[in-house]
Design a protein around this motif. Structure first.
Motif, PDB file in Angstrom:
ATOM      1  N   ASN A  97       0.394  -1.614  -0.110  1.00 58.62           N
ATOM      2  CA  ASN A  97       0.104   0.000   0.236  1.00 58.62           C
ATOM      3  C   ASN A  97       0.801   1.571   0.092  1.00 58.62           C
ATOM      4  OD1 ASN A  97      -3.016   1.326  -0.248  1.00 58.62           O
ATOM      5  ND2 ASN A  97      -2.552   1.353   1.885  1.00 58.62           N
ATOM      6  N   PRO A  98       2.331   1.447  -0.290  1.00 58.33           N
ATOM      7  CA  PRO A  98       3.156   2.496  -0.589  1.00 58.33           C
ATOM      8  C   PRO A  98       1.715   3.480  -1.495  1.00 58.33           C
ATOM      9  CG  PRO A  98       3.258   1.115  -2.763  1.00 58.33           C
ATOM     10  CD  PRO A  98       2.501   0.139  -1.632  1.00 58.33           C
ATOM     11  N   GLY A  99       1.425   3.332  -3.108  1.00 60.04           N
ATOM     12  CA  GLY A  99       0.615   4.451  -3.350  1.00 60.04           C
ATOM     13  C   GLY A  99       1.649   5.022  -4.411  1.00 60.04           C
ATOM     14  N   LEU A 100       1.300   5.767  -4.733  1.00 63.81           N
ATOM     15  CA  LEU A 100       2.060   7.149  -6.133  1.00 63.81           C
ATOM     16  C   LEU A 100       3.251   7.880  -5.622  1.00 63.81           C
ATOM     17  CD1 LEU A 100       0.252   6.886  -9.422  1.00 63.81           C
ATOM     18  CD2 LEU A 100       1.460   5.266  -8.683  1.00 63.81           C
ATOM     19  N   LYS A 101       2.976   8.035  -3.775  1.00 68.60           N
ATOM     20  CA  LYS A 101       3.262   9.528  -2.874  1.00 68.60           C
ATOM     21  C   LYS A 101       3.688   8.923  -2.271  1.00 68.60           C
ATOM     22  CE  LYS A 101      -0.012  13.221  -5.085  1.00 68.60           C
ATOM     23  NZ  LYS A 101      -0.715  14.350  -5.305  1.00 68.60           N
ATOM     24  N   SER A 102       4.530   9.240  -1.696  1.00 74.95           N
ATOM     25  CA  SER A 102       5.108   8.653  -0.134  1.00 74.95           C
ATOM     26  C   SER A 102       6.284   9.870   0.503  1.00 74.95           C
ATOM     27  CB  SER A 102       5.628   7.097  -0.024  1.00 74.95           C
ATOM     28  OG  SER A 102       6.456   7.365  -1.223  1.00 74.95           O
ATOM     29  N   ASP A 103       7.071   9.456   1.648  1.00 73.40           N
ATOM     30  CA  ASP A 103       7.499  10.412   2.193  1.00 73.40           C
ATOM     31  C   ASP A 103       9.258   9.845   1.899  1.00 73.40           C
ATOM     32  OD1 ASP A 103       5.228  12.161   2.969  1.00 73.40           O
ATOM     33  OD2 ASP A 103       5.169  11.036   4.544  1.00 73.40           O
ATOM     34  N   HIS A 104       9.119   8.472   1.520  1.00 74.80           N
ATOM     35  CA  HIS A 104      10.327   8.070   1.238  1.00 74.80           C
ATOM     36  C   HIS A 104      11.371   8.953   0.398  1.00 74.80           C
ATOM     37  CE1 HIS A 104       9.286   4.345   2.985  1.00 74.80           C
ATOM     38  NE2 HIS A 104       8.220   4.187   2.301  1.00 74.80           N
ATOM     39  N   PRO A 105      12.874   8.610   0.682  1.00 76.12           N
ATOM     40  CA  PRO A 105      13.955   9.377   0.074  1.00 76.12           C
ATOM     41  C   PRO A 105      13.359   9.007  -1.935  1.00 76.12           C
ATOM     42  CG  PRO A 105      14.748   8.386   1.600  1.00 76.12           C
ATOM     43  CD  PRO A 105      13.225   8.038   1.863  1.00 76.12           C
ATOM     44  N   LEU A 106      14.093   9.827  -2.551  1.00 71.68           N
ATOM     45  CA  LEU A 106      13.478   9.155  -4.219  1.00 71.68           C
ATOM     46  C   LEU A 106      13.936   7.958  -4.655  1.00 71.68           C
ATOM     47  CD1 LEU A 106      12.582  10.385  -6.892  1.00 71.68           C
ATOM     48  CD2 LEU A 106      14.715  11.429  -7.406  1.00 71.68           C
ATOM     49  N   GLU A 107      14.946   7.401  -4.165  1.00 74.36           N
ATOM     50  CA  GLU A 107      15.321   6.796  -5.395  1.00 74.36           C
ATOM     51  C   GLU A 107      14.797   4.937  -4.183  1.00 74.36           C
ATOM     52  OE1 GLU A 107      17.468   5.512  -7.278  1.00 74.36           O
ATOM     53  OE2 GLU A 107      17.626   7.793  -7.527  1.00 74.36           O
ATOM     54  N   ILE A 108      13.921   5.586  -3.015  1.00 72.99           N
ATOM     55  CA  ILE A 108      13.390   4.077  -2.498  1.00 72.99           C
ATOM     56  C   ILE A 108      11.902   4.325  -2.997  1.00 72.99           C
ATOM     57  CG2 ILE A 108      12.621   3.327  -0.650  1.00 72.99           C
ATOM     58  CD1 ILE A 108      15.431   2.782  -0.685  1.00 72.99           C
ATOM     59  N   ARG A 109      11.742   5.394  -3.217  1.00 69.67           N
ATOM     60  CA  ARG A 109       9.671   5.962  -4.228  1.00 69.67           C
ATOM     61  C   ARG A 109      10.231   5.153  -5.619  1.00 69.67           C
ATOM     62  NH1 ARG A 109       9.266  11.997  -4.187  1.00 69.67           N
ATOM     63  NH2 ARG A 109       7.469  11.663  -5.299  1.00 69.67           N
ATOM     64  N   LYS A 110      11.219   5.075  -6.275  1.00 74.51           N
ATOM     65  CA  LYS A 110      11.827   5.093  -7.727  1.00 74.51           C
ATOM     66  C   LYS A 110      11.800   3.511  -7.415  1.00 74.51           C
ATOM     67  CE  LYS A 110      13.740   8.121  -9.969  1.00 74.51           C
ATOM     68  NZ  LYS A 110      15.343   8.759 -10.192  1.00 74.51           N
ATOM     69  N   GLN A 111      12.020   2.327  -6.559  1.00 71.49           N
ATOM     70  CA  GLN A 111      12.114   1.035  -6.447  1.00 71.49           C
ATOM     71  C   GLN A 111      10.783   1.090  -6.289  1.00 71.49           C
ATOM     72  OE1 GLN A 111      15.617  -0.852  -4.333  1.00 71.49           O
ATOM     73  NE2 GLN A 111      16.341   1.057  -3.528  1.00 71.49           N
ATOM     74  N   LEU A 112       9.995   1.409  -5.001  1.00 75.57           N
ATOM     75  CA  LEU A 112       8.254   0.923  -4.722  1.00 75.57           C
ATOM     76  C   LEU A 112       8.028   0.909  -6.300  1.00 75.57           C
ATOM     77  CD1 LEU A 112       8.584   3.379  -1.027  1.00 75.57           C
ATOM     78  CD2 LEU A 112       7.720   0.550  -1.452  1.00 75.57           C
ATOM     79  N   PHE A 113       7.960   1.791  -6.474  1.00 76.26           N
ATOM     80  CA  PHE A 113       6.898   1.916  -8.469  1.00 76.26           C
ATOM     81  C   PHE A 113       7.160   0.716  -8.840  1.00 76.26           C
ATOM     82  CE2 PHE A 113       6.697   3.808 -12.349  1.00 76.26           C
ATOM     83  CZ  PHE A 113       4.946   4.479 -12.155  1.00 76.26           C
ATOM     84  N   ASN A 114       8.614   0.824  -9.274  1.00 78.68           N
ATOM     85  CA  ASN A 114       9.216  -0.406 -10.283  1.00 78.68           C
ATOM     86  C   ASN A 114       8.590  -1.451  -9.683  1.00 78.68           C
ATOM     87  OD1 ASN A 114      11.074   1.676 -11.201  1.00 78.68           O
ATOM     88  ND2 ASN A 114      12.913   0.350 -10.122  1.00 78.68           N
TER      89      ASN A 114
END
Length: 537
Positions: free
Chosen positions: A378-395
């Motif tokens: 359930n991370p969604g497309l927006k999160s407070d994670h650092p950018l690289e982690i957000r990218k991995q979550l999106f991947n």
């Protein structure tokens, strides 16, 4: 000279036998005799390999022989699940009647405590991939749904409802050696996958709720607990609830918790697991997760795990199809040669094996990312994670969806090709389990979001994050390890398609763009699988 009846019988009796093939197939060990699977396990478990390897070696004979036999017996048409609505005294009980073999198989599979805190994630993963080789068999859909229910309760611990912790323990760790089964009831007749269209109403009752209305696709109708989506009275947004099938002490009395099962559906596949239509008449329900965020909760957690599991299942289906098709091609002679010695057949067998290994490699690689990101849900497309982690979550988010649609589509093709190796015998369900598994993978194509819906979701996702995750970066990160030429080709295709009317009004141009998008997603995911396969080999 006259012939005796004994002479006549011997003269015209056909002595051909399949015994050699059947004996070899029945003696196969689905892990010990699958070197590629062992290589994949070794790569991804690393220092834990020896320990996990020994446990799987010990486990595999049970699923390959005993459970395989139970699965085949439970698939007979005459024993498929049916409803007994009333007992002899006219009490409404809605008993789901299933064969003894399914009960025995269910007890064995759930008794493995695959989601217990005592079992490592990789051990559970490999065991589940082996179990999926049984086909649905009345146990793998329940297993998947139970996993989702467990994850949901763990994601949202709730001290106000101690019953939820009891449900967690019952499903995850078992109570007195018995493990409860979970389900997920979300679809309604007017919406299907369109969860915002839900009409089931949740009426407040103290700290709990009462459900009123209908659910139209309810797989695992025999479950002990279910995850149900509904709208709270006065709200137009969906919330999520956990509903016991029976209140304490009522299961033995067969008194259900304020609902009725109208009927069991007649499906083309996964028919060993009962899918019903439910009518809620005040069922007690416990709220779970943020109020009015039910779609994010249901899709982000429950459906994400289900989609992830479908990829694992497809790998298992294809491994079995490849193994048994190869075995038969080595046994069967036609027109004076073994099947395997004909170039057309040999090429098909090679394609089947490549698809099986590629799908298996992709499933391992995606699950490895899932674990390395600490089981993100359930991370969604927006999160407070650092950018690289957000990218991995999106991947991960997109790969799970791509795997779901890619592996099921190819799974249908692979099972069909494997069946063709057996020729006429390939469609005889008493001769082979492959026709049954073929029907199961067709159903998996539709469950948890049909192809067109998920293709639309991927397109929208990539478009929405383009400001912080450029399409070329996404392609490069997902296909890390592929040739620069491959990465550049897919990057250019993606950037072009994002400018095309894939989701526009219907026209010749938009339909052409939509077809190209479908083809792109298929090829893109196969390229990812090829990278994963190369890393193992």
């Amino acid at each position: 000279m006259s012939l005796t009846s004994q002479d006549t019988e011997a003269r015209w009796k056909n002595s051909y036998t399949f015994d050699e093939f059947v004996e070899k197939r029945e003696n196969l060990d689905w892990y010990r005799d699958e070197p590629f699977l062992q290589k994949a396990v070794e790569k991804f478990t690393e220092t834990d390999f020896e320990q996990i390897h020994e446990k799987i070696l010990s486990f595999s004979p049970t699923v390959s022989a005993k459970w395989n036999h139970l699965a085949a017996q439970s698939a007979r048409p005459e024993v498929r699940p049916h409803m007994l609505h009333y007992d002899a005294f006219n009490h409404r009980i809605d008993r789901v009647v299933r064969p003894m073999e399914t009960h025995l198989l269910e007890k064995g599979v759930f008794g493995e405590s695959l989601f217990s805190s005592h079992m490592t994630a990789w051990e559970s993963f490999v065991k589940r991939m082996l179990i999926h080789q049984l086909g649905e068999a009345g146990v793998t859909c329940p297993l998947t749904c139970t996993h989702g229910l467990i994850a949901l309760i763990e994601e949202f611990p709730d001290e106000i409802h101690p019953e939820l912790h009891e449900i967690l323990m019952h499903t995850k760790e078992g109570v007195n050696g018995e493990f409860a089964i979970g389900a997920q009831f979300m679809s309604e007749i007017q919406g299907g996958s369109d969860l915002p269209a839900n009409l089931l109403e949740a009426v407040p009752d103290g700290k709990n709720y009462r459900l009123y209305g209908n659910k139209f696709f309810c797989s695992v109708a025999h479950a002990d607990y279910s995850v149900v989506t509904a709208k709270i009275s006065g709200s137009n947004k969906v919330s999520t609830f956990i509903v016991p099938s029976w209140m304490p002490g009522d299961k033995e009395k067969e008194k259900r918790n304020g609902y009725q099962i109208n009927r069991i559906k007649w499906k083309m596949g996964t028919s060993e697991v009962p899918t019903g239509e439910f009518q809620y008449n005040g069922a007690l329900a416990y709220p779970i997760g943020p109020k009015d965020k039910g779609i994010a909760v249901a899709v982000g957690i429950v459906l994400t795990l289900s989609r992830l599991e479908i990829g694992i299942a497809c790998a298992g289906f294809m491994l079995r199809a490849s193994r048994e098709a190869n075995l038969y091609s080595e046994f069967r002679s036609v027109f004076g040669k073994k099947i395997k010695d004909y170039p057309l057949a040999a090429s098909k067998l090679k394609q089947i094996e490549n698809a099986a290994q590629r799908t298996t490699a992709g499933a391992f690689k995606i699950y490895d990312l899932f674990l390395r990101l600490e089981k993100p849900l359930n991370p969604g497309l927006k999160s407070d994670h650092p950018l690289e982690i957000r990218k991995q979550l999106f991947n991960l988010r997109e790969l799970i969806i791509l795997q779901k649609i890619g592996a099921t589509k190819e799974g249908v093709d692979v099972l069909r090709e494997a069946i063709s190796v057996f020729a006429g015998h390939g469609v005889m369900e008493e001769f082979s389990s492959l026709p049954r598994i073929f029907r199961d993978v067709v159903v998996n194509e539709q469950w948890e979001g049909p192809r067109n819906l998920l293709l639309t979701q991927i397109y929208r996702d990539i478009s929405r994050v383009a400001d912080w995750y450029p399409p070329s970066d996404f392609v490069g990160n997902v296909l890390d390890g592929a040739s620069q030429e491959t990465i550049q080709t897919f990057s250019e295709q993606l950037e072009d398609l994002l400018q095309r009317p894939v989701l526009g009004e219907v026209s010749e141009g938009s339909m052409e763009a939509a077809m190209e998008w479908d083809a792109f997603c298929n090829s893109f995911f196969k390229a990812y699988q090829e990278v994963a396969l190369t890393e193992i080999k």
